[in-house]
Design an enzyme around this catalytic site. Structure first.
Site, PDB file in Angstrom:
ATOM      1  N   VAL A 103      19.300  71.661 -20.004  1.00 34.33           N
ATOM      2  CA  VAL A 103      18.074  72.455 -20.089  1.00 34.33           C
ATOM      3  C   VAL A 103      17.498  72.255 -21.476  1.00 34.33           C
ATOM      4  O   VAL A 103      18.230  72.197 -22.465  1.00 34.33           O
ATOM      5  CB  VAL A 103      18.360  73.953 -19.855  1.00 34.33           C
ATOM      6  CG1 VAL A 103      17.084  74.781 -20.011  1.00 34.33           C
ATOM      7  CG2 VAL A 103      18.955  74.184 -18.469  1.00 34.33           C
ATOM      8  N   CYS A 104      16.181  72.137 -21.556  1.00 29.66           N
ATOM      9  CA  CYS A 104      15.482  72.053 -22.840  1.00 29.66           C
ATOM     10  C   CYS A 104      15.992  70.855 -23.646  1.00 29.66           C
ATOM     11  O   CYS A 104      16.195  69.771 -23.096  1.00 29.66           O
ATOM     12  CB  CYS A 104      15.642  73.384 -23.580  1.00 29.66           C
ATOM     13  SG  CYS A 104      14.439  73.685 -24.892  1.00 29.66           S
TER      14      CYS A 104
END
Length: 236
Positions: A103-104
């Site tokens: 994520v991210c």
């Protein structure tokens, strides 16, 4: 895998953005058969970038074989990209996983470990271009899947990402049930969640505020790319 235990490991490291981890953890924790591991080198408390303290549940050494490994992002990701112990752990853990995910800016860490070379992936909008320095094809979408790699864009996309992973593992019906349980029905007060929709003045203000930090991250990404190239040359 519906009737089996599903082991999900989420990397927990100093300076992470907690929602990158806790958003997916909330979704994964509702999945039938889920066994969640918050992974770090020790079991000592870990502080997020905004001061929230989280306790790891499992050390690298004690980590079982996982079905899913997930790397969140956050400012602490910069140091991780040159953390040999963490990168080695991710490579070993990923080898036995059905899905390798992030994520991210966690995708930059996966890439630094050589786990996204030749794959399509996404990242936080402010740093997505840095993926190309590590042999990754950047894709500006909220969730990107390429074979057994699934990556989410910035922070809040972790919930969308996790629902996508759940659907892959146990089916769309369960994923939709979890979404409904969580009442995940976003209706933000502003259309400012992406550079594509935010007022130009808002986007420019954030770019200016973050410019120094993004350059710091870019420098670390370049070093990670050099380290990765050297490692690949030695393995030839």
């Amino acid at each position: 895998m519906n009737n089996q235990k599903i082991r999900v490991g989420l990397l927990l490291f100093p300076g992470l953005t907690q929602l990158d981890l806790t958003g997916p953890a909330e979704v994964f924790g509702r999945m039938p058969g889920a066994e969640i591991h918050l992974l770090w080198k020790t079991l000592d408390p870990v502080s997020s970038d905004r001061g929230l303290t989280i306790l790891p549940t499992t050390t690298f050494e004690g980590c079982p074989t996982l079905d899913v490994i997930c790397v969140p992002g956050g400012p602490g990701q910069i140091e991780l990209m040159e953390d040999g112990i963490t990168l080695d752990f991710l490579r070993k853990a990923a080898a036995g996983c059905k899905l390798v995910t992030s994520v991210c800016t966690g995708s930059l860490v996966l890439a630094a470990a050589g786990l996204l070379t030749g794959y399509r992936a996404t990242c936080h909008w402010s740093s997505i271009d840095q993926l190309s320095l590590l042999g990754v094809e950047p894709v500006q979408e909220r969730v990107v899947r390429d074979r057994n790699r699934i990556t989410g864009a910035g922070v809040t996309s972790g919930i969308d990402f996790a629902l996508t992973v759940v659907a892959d593992l146990v089916g769309h019906q369960i994923a939709q049930e979890i979404q409904l349980q969580m009442e995940y029905d976003p209706a933000p007060p502003y259309q400012a969640g992406s550079p594509r929709t935010a007022p130009p003045a808002v986007t420019e203000a954030i770019r200016e505020k973050n410019a120094s930090f993004i350059e710091q991250r870019r420098t670390a990404t370049k070093r990670a790319a050099e380290n990765l190239a050297s490692a690949l040359k030695e393995s030839d």
